[in-house]
Design a protein around this motif. Structure first.
Motif, PDB file in Angstrom:
ATOM      1  N   SER A   1       0.833  -1.201   0.000  1.00  9.95           N
ATOM      2  CA  SER A   1       0.000   0.000   0.000  1.00  9.95           C
ATOM      3  C   SER A   1       0.870   1.254   0.000  1.00  9.95           C
ATOM      4  O   SER A   1       0.532   2.263  -0.588  1.00  9.95           O
TER       5      SER A   1
ATOM      6  N   SER B   1       1.885   1.667  -3.565  1.00 12.29           N
ATOM      7  CA  SER B   1       0.789   2.064  -4.442  1.00 12.29           C
ATOM      8  C   SER B   1       0.360   3.504  -4.145  1.00 12.29           C
ATOM      9  O   SER B   1      -0.009   4.236  -5.042  1.00 12.29           O
ATOM     10  N   ASN B   2       0.481   3.907  -2.847  1.00 10.60           N
ATOM     11  CA  ASN B   2       0.189   5.312  -2.544  1.00 10.60           C
ATOM     12  C   ASN B   2       1.162   6.243  -3.260  1.00 10.60           C
ATOM     13  O   ASN B   2       0.781   7.250  -3.822  1.00 10.60           O
ATOM     14  N   GLU B   3       2.434   5.826  -3.200  1.00  8.55           N
ATOM     15  CA  GLU B   3       3.452   6.652  -3.829  1.00  8.55           C
ATOM     16  C   GLU B   3       3.226   6.722  -5.342  1.00  8.55           C
ATOM     17  O   GLU B   3       3.350   7.775  -5.963  1.00  8.55           O
TER      18      GLU B   3
ATOM     19  N   ASN C   1       0.405   6.342  -6.811  1.00 10.90           N
ATOM     20  CA  ASN C   1      -0.784   7.180  -7.011  1.00 10.90           C
ATOM     21  C   ASN C   1      -0.427   8.647  -7.064  1.00 10.90           C
ATOM     22  O   ASN C   1      -0.895   9.387  -7.910  1.00 10.90           O
TER      23      ASN C   1
END
Ligand code: C2E
Ligand code: MG
Ligand code: MG
Ligand code: MG
Length: 290
Positions: A9, A12-14, A16
């Protein structure tokens, strides 16, 4: 397992965030193009034989409302990825022709104006017609316009692209190979394409004052160009010493901070007028004052 999920996560946040930034930048670029907020600056190219102007290269500039000046090294690749590059190419072609015609009306003598085009532009069947149209609209002829394209852009040139390039060249438009010597097929490009000019990449010029090997390389490039009847231009010339070396090696023209950076149209006009007044001569290649 938990750690794995957290890590996932985190990434994936990064990602995003990066994707969001990119989309925001794309949107801003699209708007800039629509609102005529992209600009061209112009860098002079100087003939080393007599110090006169060889031509002028247009370089795109973008000032983002919040982020400030963004380098073309960043926004040109972005434009390629998001499908805006063809539009930028057409805008630049129109703009340089309009600008050259205006400068000539104002009494400046500029033999040719160069514009950088991406490979995408050469995949457009309609390019020859579009170029004929912008030239006619400004009452210019083919040789008034020089198209710069990096040698690697020619690597994957299929028969269709080759046809477009030849059609453009048949109109008298000059073709210049940018960043020459850095690609995978420098000599192959010269054999396959109707080239008029090569631009020695600035990395060679920067190395000039070091070892003798660089000097042999720049000499070899000049000889190849000369024997093929091409115009050979050195880019990224920053010092008198580099300039003198290149001049002695027979380079026809040079471009770089030694003469001037890329300037807004009004500033380039001033630069040209100052030079004309000073009376360019071989010994005053670098500056109007000599
Ligand atoms: P390029 O066409 O090889 O342009 C030369 C780059 O070197 C320019 O950077 C110029 O400002 C810079 N330069 C000029 N003289 C010197 C010098 O003496 N020393 C140093 N260190 N640098 C010098 P710029 O304007 O940031 O452009 C970077 C690249 O972006 C260009 O490389 C060109 O490939 C691309 N580009 C710029 N404008 C356009 C455009 O309108 N369309 C396309 N497709 N590409 C463009
Ligand atoms: Mg260029
Ligand atoms: Mg270059
Ligand atoms: Mg370059």
């Amino acid at each position: 397992k938990t750690a794995g999920r957290n890590r996932f996560s985190f990434f994936s946040n990064e990602m995003n965030l990066l994707a969001q930034e990119r989309i925001a930048l794309e949107t801003a670029l699209r708007e800039a193009l629509r609102n005529d907020a992209l600009r061209l600056c112009y860098q002079p190219q100087v003939r080393l034989g007599d110090g006169r102007v060889h031509g002028v290269e247009a370089l795109a500039r973008w000032r983002h409302p919040q982020l400030g000046e963004i380098s073309p090294a960043r926004f040109i690749p972005l434009a390629e990825e998001c499908g805006l590059i063809a539009e930028i190419g057409q805008w630049a072609l129109r703009e340089v022709c309009r600008q050259l015609a205006e400068w000539r009306r104002r009494g400046l003598s500029i033999p040719t104006i160069s514009v950088n085009l991406s490979p995408t532009s050469f995949r457009n069947f309609d390019l020859p017609r579009q170029i004929a149209e912008v030239l006619a609209a400004s009452s210019l002829c083919g040789k008034d316009l020089t198209l710069e394209i990096t040698e690697n852009a020619f690597l994957d040139a299929g028969p269709d692209t080759m046809r477009v390039i030849h059609a453009v060249h048949a109109q008298g438009v000059r073709l210049s190979v940018d960043d020459f010597g850095t690609g995978y097929s420098s000599l192959g490009v010269l054999r396959r394409l109707p080239v008029d000019e090569i631009k020695l990449d600035q990395s060679f010029v920067h190395d000039l004052e070091g070892d003798g090997a660089s000097r042999e390389l720049t000499r070899a490039v000049q000889r190849i160009g000369d024997s093929l009847g091409l115009c050979v231009v050195a880019e990224g010339v920053e010092t008198e010493r580099q300039c003198a070396l290149l001049q002695r090696q027979g380079y026809q023209a040079a471009q770089g901070y030694l003469f001037a950076p890329a300037l807004p149209p009004e500033a380039l006009e001033q630069w040209l007028r100052a030079r004309e007044q000073a009376g360019a001569s071989p010994s005053s290649a670098a500056s109007p004052a000599g």
